[in-house]
Design an enzyme around this catalytic site. Sequence first.
Site, PDB file in Angstrom:
ATOM      1  N   SER A   1       4.917   1.310  -2.677  1.00  0.00           N
ATOM      2  CA  SER A   1       5.740   0.125  -2.450  1.00  0.00           C
ATOM      3  C   SER A   1       6.039  -0.030  -0.965  1.00  0.00           C
ATOM      4  O   SER A   1       5.732   0.847  -0.155  1.00  0.00           O
ATOM      5  CB  SER A   1       7.074   0.239  -3.206  1.00  0.00           C
ATOM      6  OG  SER A   1       6.875   0.345  -4.589  1.00  0.00           O
TER       7      SER A   1
ATOM      8  N   SER B   1       3.091  -1.811  -7.296  1.00  0.00           N
ATOM      9  CA  SER B   1       3.729  -1.814  -5.977  1.00  0.00           C
ATOM     10  C   SER B   1       4.931  -2.743  -5.967  1.00  0.00           C
ATOM     11  O   SER B   1       4.850  -3.902  -6.377  1.00  0.00           O
ATOM     12  CB  SER B   1       2.719  -2.254  -4.912  1.00  0.00           C
ATOM     13  OG  SER B   1       3.236  -2.051  -3.620  1.00  0.00           O
TER      14      SER B   1
ATOM     15  N   ASP C   1       6.828  -4.716  -3.591  1.00  0.00           N
ATOM     16  CA  ASP C   1       6.736  -5.265  -2.233  1.00  0.00           C
ATOM     17  C   ASP C   1       7.806  -6.345  -2.081  1.00  0.00           C
ATOM     18  O   ASP C   1       7.653  -7.452  -2.605  1.00  0.00           O
ATOM     19  CB  ASP C   1       5.350  -5.852  -1.990  1.00  0.00           C
ATOM     20  CG  ASP C   1       4.239  -4.850  -2.281  1.00  0.00           C
ATOM     21  OD1 ASP C   1       4.434  -3.667  -1.968  1.00  0.00           O
ATOM     22  OD2 ASP C   1       3.199  -5.255  -2.827  1.00  0.00           O
TER      23      ASP C   1
END
Length: 357
Positions: free
Chosen positions: A246, A284, A286
């Site tokens: 991340s 992830s 983000d």
Amino acid sequence: MDYTTRRKIRELGITVGSLPTGMKNCITDVSGVRIGHVTIDRPLDDPEQDYACTGVTAILPHGGNLFREKVTAASYVINGFGKTTGLIQVNELGVLECPIMLTNTFSVPAVMQGTLQEMLEQNPEIGDTTGTINLVVGECNDGYLNAIRKCMVQPEDAVRAIKNATEEQAQEGAIGAGKGMVCFGYKGGIGSSSRLIHVGDETYTVGVLVLSNFGKKEEFQIDRYKDQLVRIDHQTKAIDHTSDGSIIIVLATDAPVSDRQLLRMAKRCAIGLGRTGSYYSHGSGDIVIAFSTARKISHRSEQVVESRVQVREDHPVMNQLFTAASDATEEAILNSLSQAVTTKGRIGRVAEAYPFT
């Protein structure tokens, strides 16, 4: 190679974009912004298996009382595999009223508790003569190096990070929340960069701080930078088996922008992230959290209406703000790699410093 002394990428010959950086090339170039770290780095009961390799990072928009003097804010989720708190209210009301706190995934509750304790101490009226407070805590999973199940971060570590915060150039790399993070198969963590925008007699600053913890070695777009002065030591081994990872991106500016305009800037941070090689993978988280220090918003007011100064949407300065957001994000990620040192963690694992030479 000795990686005990690390340098920012500009010292290695890499320049991102054409806008000038601030004096510190750091998010603290935005006047008033403060950064504080607490790093936990020690063996646990079974040093052969368990190791605490984690921490907390605090980002304060200004040095005053953040609950009583809020700032304009917005957030943008690029990919939502994350456990960040407080973003719903930030986007609903367009304000930030607390420090932005960063840590590892399982330490979000402890950091939230510590931050709450500190804010309650500063503001006895919260939950009594006024409403509650919206706390913002972002996270990345540092479980490759850190014994994350041990939950070593405590509420008092969050308090210490807040109290440690200064306007000096922020420490980067394997520090604070970045202590156990891995980026592109090498040691990642905290990175920062800034840009200046000159418009007539005005100068606006955009600063970015990242917590990088994503990507595999083969995804890193190092060829974009090889024609500059940097060299790579190909003997250094990368980690082959890491999770999707991340990144938390924090953007600060002193430009007088609305929360909607901040959201537009936050979206451009994804451009800088993508340039380095991220494709926002399935697992992830983000996330971008953005704020402007140009205007302080009083918690209490008897006024029915209020006036504010705001950048014109169709002025060319907006495009420069977008450019600054994307370029500073890209450079902050590179700095998180270039500043990080080789780090040992649990079960004998090692994350090597990225082999810039």
